[in-house]
Design a protein around this motif. Sequence first.
Motif, PDB file in Angstrom:
ATOM      1  N   GLU A  16       0.835  -1.200   0.000  1.00 53.78           N
ATOM      2  CA  GLU A  16       0.000   0.000   0.000  1.00 53.78           C
ATOM      3  C   GLU A  16       0.871   1.252   0.000  1.00 53.78           C
ATOM      4  O   GLU A  16       1.939   1.269   0.616  1.00 53.78           O
ATOM      5  N   ILE A  17       0.395   2.283  -0.664  1.00 54.24           N
ATOM      6  CA  ILE A  17       0.959   3.621  -0.514  1.00 54.24           C
ATOM      7  C   ILE A  17       0.076   4.293   0.518  1.00 54.24           C
ATOM      8  O   ILE A  17      -1.133   4.432   0.321  1.00 54.24           O
ATOM      9  N   SER A  18       0.682   4.665   1.647  1.00 55.40           N
ATOM     10  CA  SER A  18      -0.101   5.123   2.794  1.00 55.40           C
ATOM     11  C   SER A  18       0.119   6.592   3.130  1.00 55.40           C
ATOM     12  O   SER A  18       1.243   7.089   3.061  1.00 55.40           O
ATOM     13  N   GLU A  54      -9.089  17.392   2.820  1.00 52.49           N
ATOM     14  CA  GLU A  54      -8.336  17.957   1.699  1.00 52.49           C
ATOM     15  C   GLU A  54      -7.133  17.077   1.346  1.00 52.49           C
ATOM     16  O   GLU A  54      -6.849  16.850   0.170  1.00 52.49           O
ATOM     17  N   THR A  55      -6.442  16.586   2.366  1.00 51.24           N
ATOM     18  CA  THR A  55      -5.290  15.712   2.140  1.00 51.24           C
ATOM     19  C   THR A  55      -5.727  14.412   1.479  1.00 51.24           C
ATOM     20  O   THR A  55      -5.110  13.966   0.508  1.00 51.24           O
ATOM     21  N   SER A  60      -6.022  11.009  -3.599  1.00 47.39           N
ATOM     22  CA  SER A  60      -6.984   9.934  -3.892  1.00 47.39           C
ATOM     23  C   SER A  60      -6.617   9.088  -5.110  1.00 47.39           C
ATOM     24  O   SER A  60      -6.958   7.913  -5.157  1.00 47.39           O
ATOM     25  N   ASP A  61      -5.920   9.644  -6.072  1.00 46.50           N
ATOM     26  CA  ASP A  61      -5.522   8.872  -7.249  1.00 46.50           C
ATOM     27  C   ASP A  61      -4.148   8.225  -7.085  1.00 46.50           C
ATOM     28  O   ASP A  61      -3.652   7.573  -8.007  1.00 46.50           O
ATOM     29  N   TYR A  62      -3.553   8.402  -5.929  1.00 46.75           N
ATOM     30  CA  TYR A  62      -2.180   7.975  -5.718  1.00 46.75           C
ATOM     31  C   TYR A  62      -2.055   6.980  -4.561  1.00 46.75           C
ATOM     32  O   TYR A  62      -1.453   5.930  -4.705  1.00 46.75           O
TER      33      TYR A  62
END
Length: 157
Positions: A16-18, A54-55, A60-62
Amino acid sequence: MYYHDFQVVIQEVPGEISLCFSICGCKLQCKGCHSSYLWKEQNGKLLLVNNYIETLNKYSDYASCVLFMGGEWHSKELIELLKIAKYKKYKTCLYTGETSVSKEISNELTFLKTGKWTQELGGLESESTNQIFKDIIKNKNLNYLFSNKNRYDTTHR
């Protein structure tokens, strides 16, 4: 709830990219802790819901997971933030030095790392560790994913 910093990380939750939020105010104060700056609540800044959203929107696409380093001592706020992350289609993870968390928190998690840091036992990469990294949904211990000999072996997945 106060946090010290925000980072995008790739090793804490395998595969996962967290989006990682390091929460201030930890009461455990483990000997040898690499994040002792998180012991004091006032070492951070307030994690505002609108900034948090916002973060999450920005990445969200990454990114695929939201990770909290601590925060279980702020259970109401943590649960709210975990629910928002799930609503935004992120997986969720909590790193805690406790041996367990409340069912209310656990219900909002995909992954959970438990266990106080004990230098002699090592971290998740150590076979002698007291720490457990668990897939809550599958009820499966995933410590093997942190082992250097299994790090790139995908046959267990």
